[in-house]
Motif scaffolding. Structure first.
Motif, mmCIF file in Angstrom:
data_model
loop_
_atom_site.group_PDB
_atom_site.id
_atom_site.type_symbol
_atom_site.label_atom_id
_atom_site.label_comp_id
_atom_site.label_asym_id
_atom_site.label_seq_id
_atom_site.Cartn_x
_atom_site.Cartn_y
_atom_site.Cartn_z
ATOM 1 N N LYS A 52 -10.184 -4.709 2.360
ATOM 2 C CA LYS A 52 -9.091 -3.920 2.887
ATOM 3 C C LYS A 52 -8.430 -4.667 4.042
ATOM 4 N N THR A 72 -5.046 -7.090 -7.170
ATOM 5 C CA THR A 72 -5.614 -6.123 -6.232
ATOM 6 C C THR A 72 -6.451 -6.868 -5.210
ATOM 7 N N ARG A 111 0.869 -1.172 0.000
ATOM 8 C CA ARG A 111 0.000 0.000 0.000
ATOM 9 C C ARG A 111 0.907 1.223 0.000
ATOM 10 N N ASN A 163 -5.049 -0.673 -3.202
ATOM 11 C CA ASN A 163 -5.504 0.623 -3.719
ATOM 12 C C ASN A 163 -4.482 1.739 -3.470
ATOM 13 N N SER A 164 -3.248 1.481 -3.847
ATOM 14 C CA SER A 164 -2.200 2.493 -3.711
ATOM 15 C C SER A 164 -2.452 3.663 -4.652
ATOM 16 N N VAL A 165 -1.976 4.828 -4.243
ATOM 17 C CA VAL A 165 -2.144 6.035 -5.057
ATOM 18 C C VAL A 165 -0.803 6.628 -5.478
ATOM 19 N N ASP A 187 -1.871 -5.477 -4.108
ATOM 20 C CA ASP A 187 -1.968 -4.047 -3.821
ATOM 21 C C ASP A 187 -3.290 -3.682 -3.160
#
Length: 359
Positions: A69, A65, A16, A45-47, A43
Protein backbone atom coordinates in the motif's frame (compact mmCIF):
# COMPACT_ATOMS: atom_id res chain seq x y z
CA UNK A 1 19.45 1.53 -22.80
CA UNK A 2 20.89 4.20 -25.05
CA UNK A 3 19.86 7.79 -24.45
CA UNK A 4 18.87 9.41 -27.70
CA UNK A 5 16.79 12.21 -29.15
CA UNK A 6 13.68 10.08 -29.63
CA UNK A 7 13.12 8.19 -26.36
CA UNK A 8 10.14 5.94 -25.66
CA UNK A 9 8.05 7.48 -22.89
CA UNK A 10 6.32 5.46 -20.16
CA UNK A 11 3.71 7.37 -18.13
CA UNK A 12 3.05 5.92 -14.66
CA UNK A 13 -0.33 6.85 -13.12
CA UNK A 14 -0.99 5.69 -9.53
CA UNK A 15 -4.71 5.41 -8.72
CA UNK A 16 -7.04 4.76 -5.84
CA UNK A 17 -10.74 5.33 -6.55
CA UNK A 18 -10.09 7.65 -9.50
CA UNK A 19 -12.55 6.16 -12.03
CA UNK A 20 -14.26 9.45 -12.92
CA UNK A 21 -10.98 11.31 -13.29
CA UNK A 22 -9.48 8.63 -15.53
CA UNK A 23 -12.26 9.18 -18.03
CA UNK A 24 -10.71 12.60 -18.64
CA UNK A 25 -7.04 12.02 -17.87
CA UNK A 26 -6.29 8.89 -19.92
CA UNK A 27 -7.60 10.19 -23.28
CA UNK A 28 -5.68 13.44 -22.69
CA UNK A 29 -2.41 11.57 -22.14
CA UNK A 30 -3.06 9.39 -25.21
CA UNK A 31 -3.58 12.54 -27.30
CA UNK A 32 -0.10 13.94 -26.52
CA UNK A 33 2.18 14.32 -29.51
CA UNK A 34 4.72 12.88 -29.96
CA UNK A 35 2.74 9.88 -28.74
CA UNK A 36 3.83 8.18 -25.54
CA UNK A 37 5.08 4.61 -25.66
CA UNK A 38 2.80 3.30 -22.89
CA UNK A 39 0.51 4.34 -20.04
CA UNK A 40 0.72 2.27 -16.88
CA UNK A 41 -2.13 2.55 -14.36
CA UNK A 42 -1.09 1.19 -10.96
CA UNK A 43 -4.16 0.58 -8.84
CA UNK A 44 -4.30 0.47 -5.06
CA UNK A 45 -7.33 -1.77 -4.50
CA UNK A 46 -9.93 0.71 -5.75
CA UNK A 47 -13.58 -0.06 -5.10
CA UNK A 48 -15.14 2.36 -7.60
CA UNK A 49 -14.35 0.46 -10.81
CA UNK A 50 -11.08 2.29 -11.54
CA UNK A 51 -9.53 -0.70 -13.34
CA UNK A 52 -12.62 -1.38 -15.46
CA UNK A 53 -12.90 2.30 -16.37
CA UNK A 54 -9.26 2.50 -17.43
CA UNK A 55 -9.60 -0.53 -19.69
CA UNK A 56 -12.84 0.73 -21.18
CA UNK A 57 -11.60 4.26 -21.86
CA UNK A 58 -8.22 3.19 -23.23
CA UNK A 59 -8.12 -0.49 -24.28
CA UNK A 60 -4.35 -0.54 -24.76
CA UNK A 61 -3.58 0.82 -21.29
CA UNK A 62 -1.42 -1.40 -19.08
CA UNK A 63 -3.12 -1.97 -15.70
CA UNK A 64 -1.33 -3.54 -12.73
CA UNK A 65 -2.10 -3.80 -9.01
CA UNK A 66 0.44 -2.57 -6.50
CA UNK A 67 2.06 -5.14 -4.21
CA UNK A 68 1.70 -3.25 -0.93
CA UNK A 69 0.00 0.00 0.00
CA UNK A 70 1.01 3.63 -0.37
CA UNK A 71 1.77 5.96 -3.26
CA UNK A 72 5.48 5.19 -3.11
CA UNK A 73 4.89 1.47 -3.59
CA UNK A 74 2.49 2.19 -6.45
CA UNK A 75 5.16 4.29 -8.14
CA UNK A 76 7.83 1.60 -7.62
CA UNK A 77 5.54 -1.03 -9.16
CA UNK A 78 4.94 1.22 -12.15
CA UNK A 79 8.65 1.90 -12.56
CA UNK A 80 9.37 -1.84 -12.52
CA UNK A 81 6.76 -2.47 -15.21
CA UNK A 82 7.94 0.33 -17.51
CA UNK A 83 9.58 -0.64 -20.80
CA UNK A 84 10.34 2.84 -22.12
CA UNK A 85 13.52 4.91 -21.96
CA UNK A 86 11.92 7.74 -19.97
CA UNK A 87 9.46 7.53 -17.07
CA UNK A 88 6.95 10.31 -16.37
CA UNK A 89 5.23 10.44 -12.96
CA UNK A 90 1.64 11.60 -13.45
CA UNK A 91 -1.16 12.09 -10.90
CA UNK A 92 -4.59 10.72 -11.77
CA UNK A 93 -6.66 13.53 -10.23
CA UNK A 94 -6.49 15.81 -13.27
CA UNK A 95 -4.26 18.43 -11.64
CA UNK A 96 -1.37 17.83 -14.05
CA UNK A 97 -1.43 18.91 -17.69
CA UNK A 98 -0.51 16.11 -20.14
CA UNK A 99 0.44 18.74 -22.73
CA UNK A 100 3.54 19.48 -20.61
CA UNK A 101 4.98 15.98 -21.06
CA UNK A 102 7.03 16.97 -24.18
CA UNK A 103 8.69 19.76 -22.16
CA UNK A 104 9.82 17.27 -19.52
CA UNK A 105 11.15 14.92 -22.19
CA UNK A 106 12.96 17.79 -23.91
CA UNK A 107 14.74 18.68 -20.65
CA UNK A 108 16.01 15.10 -20.44
CA UNK A 109 17.12 15.03 -24.08
CA UNK A 110 18.99 18.29 -23.47
CA UNK A 111 21.13 16.65 -20.81
CA UNK A 112 19.20 16.35 -17.55
CA UNK A 113 19.05 13.07 -15.64
CA UNK A 114 15.96 14.15 -13.71
CA UNK A 115 13.37 16.72 -14.88
CA UNK A 116 11.52 18.23 -11.92
CA UNK A 117 8.25 20.07 -12.31
CA UNK A 118 7.96 23.42 -10.55
CA UNK A 119 4.96 25.65 -9.99
CA UNK A 120 7.15 28.52 -8.83
CA UNK A 121 9.40 29.26 -11.81
CA UNK A 122 8.51 31.53 -14.72
CA UNK A 123 5.77 29.84 -16.74
CA UNK A 124 4.49 27.75 -13.82
CA UNK A 125 1.65 28.31 -11.39
CA UNK A 126 -1.13 26.70 -9.39
CA UNK A 127 -4.91 26.98 -9.12
CA UNK A 128 -4.97 24.63 -6.16
CA UNK A 129 -2.46 25.91 -3.60
CA UNK A 130 -3.35 27.95 -0.54
CA UNK A 131 -1.22 30.69 1.00
CA UNK A 132 -0.44 28.43 3.97
CA UNK A 133 0.74 25.57 1.77
CA UNK A 134 2.76 27.95 -0.39
CA UNK A 135 4.53 29.36 2.68
CA UNK A 136 5.19 25.89 4.04
CA UNK A 137 6.59 24.76 0.71
CA UNK A 138 8.97 27.72 0.65
CA UNK A 139 10.25 26.83 4.12
CA UNK A 140 10.75 23.18 3.18
CA UNK A 141 12.59 24.23 0.03
CA UNK A 142 15.00 26.21 2.17
CA UNK A 143 15.69 23.24 4.42
CA UNK A 144 16.23 20.88 1.47
CA UNK A 145 18.54 23.31 -0.31
CA UNK A 146 20.61 23.80 2.85
CA UNK A 147 20.93 20.05 3.48
CA UNK A 148 21.63 18.90 -0.08
CA UNK A 149 23.19 21.94 -1.75
CA UNK A 150 20.35 22.21 -4.26
CA UNK A 151 18.39 25.19 -5.57
CA UNK A 152 14.90 23.68 -5.68
CA UNK A 153 11.96 26.04 -6.01
CA UNK A 154 9.21 23.43 -5.55
CA UNK A 155 10.15 20.48 -3.36
CA UNK A 156 6.63 19.09 -2.85
CA UNK A 157 5.43 18.58 -6.41
CA UNK A 158 4.96 15.14 -7.92
CA UNK A 159 5.11 15.88 -11.65
CA UNK A 160 8.58 14.60 -12.59
CA UNK A 161 10.36 12.65 -15.31
CA UNK A 162 13.66 10.79 -15.49
CA UNK A 163 15.71 8.39 -17.57
CA UNK A 164 14.94 4.81 -16.62
CA UNK A 165 18.65 4.01 -16.23
CA UNK A 166 18.83 5.99 -12.96
CA UNK A 167 16.42 3.60 -11.18
CA UNK A 168 19.27 1.89 -9.28
CA UNK A 169 20.22 5.26 -7.79
CA UNK A 170 16.69 5.74 -6.44
CA UNK A 171 17.04 2.47 -4.48
CA UNK A 172 13.33 2.07 -3.75
CA UNK A 173 12.06 -0.84 -1.63
CA UNK A 174 11.82 -4.03 -3.73
CA UNK A 175 8.24 -4.50 -4.87
CA UNK A 176 8.23 -8.18 -3.91
CA UNK A 177 9.17 -7.54 -0.28
CA UNK A 178 6.26 -8.51 2.02
CA UNK A 179 4.46 -5.71 3.86
CA UNK A 180 5.26 -5.39 7.59
CA UNK A 181 3.05 -7.61 9.74
CA UNK A 182 2.09 -4.69 11.98
CA UNK A 183 0.38 -2.87 9.10
CA UNK A 184 3.00 -0.14 8.79
CA UNK A 185 4.69 0.85 5.53
CA UNK A 186 8.25 0.39 4.38
CA UNK A 187 10.30 3.57 4.10
CA UNK A 188 9.61 4.95 0.64
CA UNK A 189 6.18 3.34 0.23
CA UNK A 190 4.19 6.36 1.41
CA UNK A 191 3.57 9.94 0.32
CA UNK A 192 7.18 10.77 1.14
CA UNK A 193 8.08 9.37 -2.29
CA UNK A 194 8.44 12.73 -4.08
CA UNK A 195 10.69 14.23 -1.40
CA UNK A 196 12.67 11.00 -1.19
CA UNK A 197 13.35 11.00 -4.94
CA UNK A 198 14.38 14.67 -4.90
CA UNK A 199 16.83 13.98 -2.07
CA UNK A 200 18.38 10.89 -3.62
CA UNK A 201 18.98 12.32 -7.07
CA UNK A 202 20.60 15.35 -5.43
CA UNK A 203 22.76 13.22 -3.12
CA UNK A 204 23.90 11.16 -6.13
CA UNK A 205 25.08 14.29 -7.93
CA UNK A 206 22.74 13.82 -10.91
CA UNK A 207 21.88 16.70 -13.21
CA UNK A 208 18.46 18.13 -12.32
CA UNK A 209 16.46 20.55 -14.44
CA UNK A 210 13.29 22.28 -13.23
CA UNK A 211 10.47 22.45 -15.76
CA UNK A 212 7.67 25.07 -15.46
CA UNK A 213 4.34 23.41 -14.69
CA UNK A 214 0.79 24.67 -14.17
CA UNK A 215 -1.18 22.83 -11.49
CA UNK A 216 -4.96 22.68 -11.95
CA UNK A 217 -7.62 21.85 -9.41
CA UNK A 218 -8.64 18.26 -8.93
CA UNK A 219 -11.48 17.38 -11.33
CA UNK A 220 -13.51 15.03 -9.12
CA UNK A 221 -13.22 13.97 -5.51
CA UNK A 222 -11.42 15.43 -2.53
CA UNK A 223 -7.69 15.85 -2.06
CA UNK A 224 -5.90 13.63 0.42
CA UNK A 225 -3.39 16.34 1.36
CA UNK A 226 -3.12 17.31 5.02
CA UNK A 227 -1.12 20.49 5.41
CA UNK A 228 0.49 20.04 8.81
CA UNK A 229 0.73 16.24 8.80
CA UNK A 230 2.25 16.20 5.32
CA UNK A 231 4.64 19.03 6.18
CA UNK A 232 5.87 17.10 9.21
CA UNK A 233 6.35 13.98 7.09
CA UNK A 234 8.43 15.96 4.57
CA UNK A 235 10.66 17.28 7.36
CA UNK A 236 11.17 13.75 8.68
CA UNK A 237 12.01 12.60 5.17
CA UNK A 238 14.60 15.36 4.71
CA UNK A 239 16.28 14.47 8.00
CA UNK A 240 16.29 10.73 7.29
CA UNK A 241 17.60 11.14 3.75
CA UNK A 242 20.35 13.51 4.93
CA UNK A 243 21.53 10.86 7.41
CA UNK A 244 21.39 8.22 4.68
CA UNK A 245 23.44 10.38 2.30
CA UNK A 246 26.07 11.03 4.99
CA UNK A 247 26.29 7.33 5.79
CA UNK A 248 26.71 6.37 2.14
CA UNK A 249 29.40 9.02 1.67
CA UNK A 250 31.34 7.75 4.71
CA UNK A 251 31.20 4.19 3.35
CA UNK A 252 32.54 5.30 -0.03
CA UNK A 253 35.36 7.26 1.60
CA UNK A 254 36.34 4.23 3.70
CA UNK A 255 36.52 1.97 0.64
CA UNK A 256 38.57 4.56 -1.27
CA UNK A 257 41.00 4.95 1.63
CA UNK A 258 41.50 1.19 1.80
CA UNK A 259 42.20 1.10 -1.92
CA UNK A 260 44.74 3.92 -1.69
CA UNK A 261 46.52 2.21 1.20
CA UNK A 262 47.04 -0.90 -0.94
CA UNK A 263 48.05 0.92 -4.11
CA UNK A 264 51.78 1.48 -4.75
CA UNK A 265 52.87 4.89 -5.96
CA UNK A 266 51.91 5.22 -9.59
CA UNK A 267 50.33 1.79 -9.58
CA UNK A 268 46.89 0.53 -10.50
CA UNK A 269 44.31 1.01 -7.71
CA UNK A 270 43.57 -2.24 -5.94
CA UNK A 271 41.31 -3.48 -3.19
CA UNK A 272 42.08 -5.91 -0.37
CA UNK A 273 42.41 -9.38 -1.96
CA UNK A 274 39.93 -12.04 -1.01
CA UNK A 275 41.17 -15.02 1.03
CA UNK A 276 42.89 -17.52 -1.25
CA UNK A 277 42.91 -21.32 -0.90
CA UNK A 278 46.18 -22.97 0.07
CA UNK A 279 47.94 -24.66 -2.88
CA UNK A 280 47.72 -28.44 -2.84
CA UNK A 281 50.91 -30.55 -3.23
CA UNK A 282 51.67 -31.54 -6.80
CA UNK A 283 51.38 -35.22 -7.55
CA UNK A 284 53.78 -36.38 -10.24
CA UNK A 285 52.05 -38.78 -12.64
CA UNK A 286 53.75 -42.06 -13.50
CA UNK A 287 56.07 -41.96 -16.50
CA UNK A 288 54.33 -42.09 -19.82
CA UNK A 289 50.88 -41.00 -18.56
CA UNK A 290 48.94 -37.85 -19.27
CA UNK A 291 46.51 -37.85 -16.33
CA UNK A 292 45.48 -34.37 -15.13
CA UNK A 293 47.22 -33.07 -12.02
CA UNK A 294 45.32 -33.21 -8.70
CA UNK A 295 42.15 -34.30 -10.43
CA UNK A 296 41.91 -31.11 -12.51
CA UNK A 297 39.49 -31.21 -15.42
CA UNK A 298 39.32 -29.28 -18.64
CA UNK A 299 42.86 -27.90 -18.30
CA UNK A 300 42.32 -26.40 -14.84
CA UNK A 301 44.49 -26.99 -11.81
CA UNK A 302 43.29 -27.18 -8.22
CA UNK A 303 44.23 -24.11 -6.28
CA UNK A 304 43.74 -21.68 -9.18
CA UNK A 305 42.90 -18.21 -7.82
CA UNK A 306 39.68 -16.62 -9.00
CA UNK A 307 39.19 -12.85 -8.70
CA UNK A 308 36.29 -11.84 -6.47
CA UNK A 309 34.24 -8.68 -6.73
CA UNK A 310 34.93 -6.06 -4.00
CA UNK A 311 32.27 -5.53 -1.36
CA UNK A 312 31.37 -2.45 0.61
CA UNK A 313 32.93 -1.79 4.00
CA UNK A 314 31.43 -3.49 7.06
CA UNK A 315 29.47 -5.86 4.81
CA UNK A 316 26.76 -3.30 4.12
CA UNK A 317 25.28 -2.52 0.73
CA UNK A 318 26.37 0.80 -0.72
CA UNK A 319 26.94 2.71 -3.92
CA UNK A 320 28.72 0.72 -6.65
CA UNK A 321 32.48 1.36 -6.56
CA UNK A 322 34.32 0.93 -9.83
CA UNK A 323 37.45 -1.19 -9.54
CA UNK A 324 39.92 -2.52 -12.10
CA UNK A 325 40.15 -6.31 -11.92
CA UNK A 326 43.24 -7.68 -10.20
CA UNK A 327 45.48 -9.89 -12.35
CA UNK A 328 45.05 -13.56 -11.58
CA UNK A 329 47.84 -15.03 -9.53
CA UNK A 330 49.54 -18.09 -10.97
CA UNK A 331 50.89 -20.46 -8.36
CA UNK A 332 54.38 -21.23 -9.62
CA UNK A 333 54.60 -24.45 -7.61
CA UNK A 334 51.97 -26.00 -9.87
CA UNK A 335 52.70 -26.84 -13.52
CA UNK A 336 50.42 -25.38 -16.15
CA UNK A 337 48.23 -28.01 -17.81
CA UNK A 338 48.21 -26.88 -21.43
CA UNK A 339 48.76 -30.37 -22.85
CA UNK A 340 50.26 -33.67 -21.73
CA UNK A 341 51.90 -33.32 -18.34
CA UNK A 342 55.68 -33.20 -18.61
CA UNK A 343 57.82 -35.23 -16.28
CA UNK A 344 59.44 -33.38 -13.45
CA UNK A 345 63.18 -33.62 -12.75
CA UNK A 346 62.61 -36.29 -10.09
CA UNK A 347 60.46 -38.32 -12.49
CA UNK A 348 63.23 -38.31 -15.13
CA UNK A 349 65.84 -39.44 -12.59
CA UNK A 350 63.61 -42.28 -11.40
CA UNK A 351 62.98 -43.54 -14.94
CA UNK A 352 66.72 -43.51 -15.80
CA UNK A 353 67.52 -45.44 -12.63
CA UNK A 354 64.92 -48.09 -13.43
CA UNK A 355 66.17 -48.50 -17.01
CA UNK A 356 69.80 -48.87 -15.79
CA UNK A 357 68.77 -51.56 -13.24
CA UNK A 358 66.80 -53.47 -15.89
CA UNK A 359 69.81 -53.54 -18.23
Amino acid sequence: MQRNGNPRVSVVVPTRNEARNLEVVLPAIAAVRPAVHEIIVVDGNSVDGTIETAQRVLPWVKVITQTRKGKGNAMACGFAAATGDVIVMFDADGSADPAEIPAFVRALIDGADFAKGSRFVRGGGSDDITLLRKSGNAGLNGVANALFGTSYTDLCYGYNAFWIDILPVLDLPPIDTPAPADGSMLWGDGFEIETLLNCRVAAAGLKITEVPSMERERIFGQTNLRTFADGTRVLRTLAAERRRAARRKAERVQVEEQARALTPAGGIPVVPPAPQPQPQPVRTPPPGTTAPVNGARGGQVNGQVHAQAPTEANGQAGEPVERRPMPQTRIESQPRVDGPVRETRDGVSLRLALEEEAS
